[in-house]
Design a protein around this motif. Structure first.
Motif, PDB file in Angstrom:
ATOM      1  N   GLY A 161      53.881  49.534  13.085  1.00 54.08           N
ATOM      2  CA  GLY A 161      53.920  48.001  13.786  1.00 54.08           C
ATOM      3  C   GLY A 161      53.445  47.284  12.773  1.00 54.08           C
ATOM      4  O   GLY A 161      53.552  47.294  11.548  1.00 54.08           O
ATOM      5  N   GLY A 162      52.857  45.962  13.118  1.00 59.55           N
ATOM      6  CA  GLY A 162      52.653  45.005  12.448  1.00 59.55           C
ATOM      7  C   GLY A 162      53.755  44.135  11.693  1.00 59.55           C
ATOM      8  O   GLY A 162      53.621  43.497  10.600  1.00 59.55           O
ATOM      9  N   TYR A 163      54.873  44.075  12.457  1.00 65.60           N
ATOM     10  CA  TYR A 163      55.861  43.538  11.809  1.00 65.60           C
ATOM     11  C   TYR A 163      56.244  42.064  12.126  1.00 65.60           C
ATOM     12  O   TYR A 163      56.790  41.254  11.507  1.00 65.60           O
TER      13      TYR A 163
ATOM     14  N   TRP B  41      55.770  38.609  15.169  1.00 75.57           N
ATOM     15  CA  TRP B  41      56.315  38.272  16.304  1.00 75.57           C
ATOM     16  C   TRP B  41      57.898  38.215  16.426  1.00 75.57           C
ATOM     17  O   TRP B  41      58.526  38.627  17.400  1.00 75.57           O
ATOM     18  N   LEU B  42      58.493  37.721  15.339  1.00 74.88           N
ATOM     19  CA  LEU B  42      60.070  37.882  15.195  1.00 74.88           C
ATOM     20  C   LEU B  42      60.463  39.139  15.277  1.00 74.88           C
ATOM     21  O   LEU B  42      61.637  39.335  15.911  1.00 74.88           O
ATOM     22  N   LEU B  43      59.939  40.121  14.827  1.00 74.43           N
ATOM     23  CA  LEU B  43      60.577  41.646  14.619  1.00 74.43           C
ATOM     24  C   LEU B  43      59.878  42.451  15.448  1.00 74.43           C
ATOM     25  O   LEU B  43      60.406  43.528  15.595  1.00 74.43           O
TER      26      LEU B  43
ATOM     27  N   GLU C 220      55.026  44.648  19.436  1.00 75.96           N
ATOM     28  CA  GLU C 220      54.971  45.012  20.939  1.00 75.96           C
ATOM     29  C   GLU C 220      53.675  45.135  21.594  1.00 75.96           C
ATOM     30  O   GLU C 220      52.465  45.360  20.681  1.00 75.96           O
TER      31      GLU C 220
ATOM     32  N   ARG D  56      55.569  36.403  26.401  1.00 73.48           N
ATOM     33  CA  ARG D  56      57.075  36.248  26.374  1.00 73.48           C
ATOM     34  C   ARG D  56      57.725  37.225  27.697  1.00 73.48           C
ATOM     35  O   ARG D  56      58.342  36.393  28.162  1.00 73.48           O
TER      36      ARG D  56
ATOM     37  N   PRO E   4      56.846  29.706  18.232  1.00 71.36           N
ATOM     38  CA  PRO E   4      56.873  30.984  19.163  1.00 71.36           C
ATOM     39  C   PRO E   4      55.593  31.567  19.340  1.00 71.36           C
ATOM     40  O   PRO E   4      55.418  32.121  20.630  1.00 71.36           O
TER      41      PRO E   4
END
Lengths: 304, 304
Positions: free
Chosen positions: A139-141, A143-145, A148, A156, A206
């Motif tokens: 993880g750690g992508y 917020w855009l990608l 989770e 969201r 966002p």
């Protein structure tokens, strides 16, 4: 008197602790944020120096200094690395170890050298810890990608659930009602409220969707569903960093996973059978790691 | 000679068609975008007028004019509505009907008055059509909150799959290789490539992730999985607008659902048993709806 320095360099504030060899806290310092990703590197370095100086008048006498920092990737930039080197040198510090915020958070919660750290604040990431260093992540992508199960994700999903409720007949539940109140949207005309909520959500950066995250604590099946999915995603992220049959502690970090949070509660339930700990304060982990660095593991004392 | 006007007012261009009662195309006009959400309303109105004037020297003689437009919600603003009224008046048009782009797209593909329209371009939305008007929608939340199965969504999933591949051992598949090439990221050092791809994806406006969408057509199990999930989400969105046992056509619209696209192919397979049509050109639907408006349904002829 021998002492060490532990520093937690966050996005909004930096804290430093000077701790004697026996664990006595000698001084504490605080300054503005020092994450070189979100602040100009010179400002980050200046805030680090200010917090360290405030914790002790003579930083150069410290036997070791451990700094936990988000955004350490920035230090691979030679110019940024040189700037931080000059900062340590100006402080008289000759033994500085910069670690990730995840590593000091793990060390704050357990003496174990190996394990898993699961972080969920505005973003989310899990790390495999070996010898107190993060050797792999999941993880750690951002917020855009991805992210989770994070605060961004929870917020969201809360807004999405509200849009779905506005599109159906029947009463709005507690979650939708709370989201509309937080967004300042009147629900008398549902079609208008639907459009208006989308507009409000898009009017801010966002990551500000994370402001709706705490609302999933309301008593509502729609909220419970979001909490359950978040917990499933976070647990899957954490488990993906573990080896088959691994029997090490899992350390939970961040506002979404705190004691008493709904998501934290469900994550703990799903990890039943494993040793699960909560990390409350990275600066304590940094100070202890500095003591391990200076005096060896057997002699190192935790602050307090 | 009696004629009608059909107009398709898109985000990047506006097209107008003047069509005689027998279906003969008398003239075509083109101008810049006229979506009042993405253009200043005065500019949108001026582009509409330019396209209509270019299609016929004497717009005021048209028996009816139907305009399909994305962003019709903007017309609920009284000032914007007044501006558009003045534009019709200046053109001498006294019978103008403004519809959504979804409504003219539906009418372009079928004579049926009722059915479902499923749109997937950069965004995604489905609509329930009754008497050629959209009476309810599903989805359409925009990229930040939804747009499942859209070009944005496909592009984001392609990037996510690439990040996951970079985090694993083993060869990179065709999808990851294509994404990294499109992003201009060298994959020699995988840790660097992982960070760099996240940076590149975040460096542009989020909807630009749609540029990675066409890459899911490569022959790769990771791409096939994304296509399958997109098709499932789009079909679920479409079916959510339909009544139990509804036996009306489903009209597919947008670059993601075109004939020959992977997602379009899978959506058609999943909707087997229903009448599925592809809408290619909204302006033809607008012109036919104008003819229905002017001459009645029995007498109306499609352009051509």
């Amino acid at each position: 008197m021998k002492f060490v320095l532990g520093v937690d360099a966050g996005g909004t504030s930096t804290r430093a602790l000077a701790v004697a060899a026996d664990g006595t806290v000698l001084g504490a310092g605080r300054a503005g944020g020092a994450n070189p990703n979100s602040h100009p590197p010179a400002e980050a370095a200046a805030n680090l120096a200010a917090a360290i100086r405030a914790a002790t008048g003579v930083p150069g006498r410290a036997s070791a200094c451990v700094i936990g920092m988000a955004g350490t990737a920035k230090l691979t930039d030679p110019a940024v690395a040189a700037l931080f080197e000059r900062t340590w040198s100006d402080l008289g510090l000759d033994r500085v170890v910069v670690l990730t915020d995840a590593e000091v958070a793990f060390a704050a919660a357990t003496d174990a050298p190996d394990g898993t750290v699961l972080i969920a604040g505005t973003g989310s990431i899990a790390g495999r810890i070996r010898k107190r260093r993060m050797v792999a992540t999941e993880g750690g992508y951002g917020w855009l990608l991805g992210d989770e199960g994070s605060g961004f994700w929870l917020g969201r999903e809360a807004v999405r659930a509200t849009l779905a409720a506005l599109g159906r007949d029947g009463d709005l539940g507690p979650l939708a009602t709370a989201v509309l109140a937080e967004a300042g949207v009147d629900a008398t005309d549902r079609k208008y409220a639907w459009r208006r909520l989308i507009t409000v959500a898009n009017a801010e950066p966002p990551v500000r969707l994370a402001r709706f995250a705490p609302l999933v604590a309301v008593d509502d099946p729609a909220a419970a569903d979001i909490v359950e999915r978040a917990a499933d995603l976070l647990v899957a992220t954490a488990l993906a960093t573990r080896e088959p049959g691994e029997d090490t502690p899992v350390v939970l970090v961040g506002s979404v996973l705190g004691d008493g949070t709904r998501v934290g509660e469900r994550v703990r339930a799903k990890l039943a059978g494993l040793e699960v700990r909560t990390s409350s304060d990275g600066v304590l982990g940094a100070a202890w790691l500095a003591a391990v660095e200076a005096f060896g593991e057997a002699a190192a004392r935790r602050p307090g």
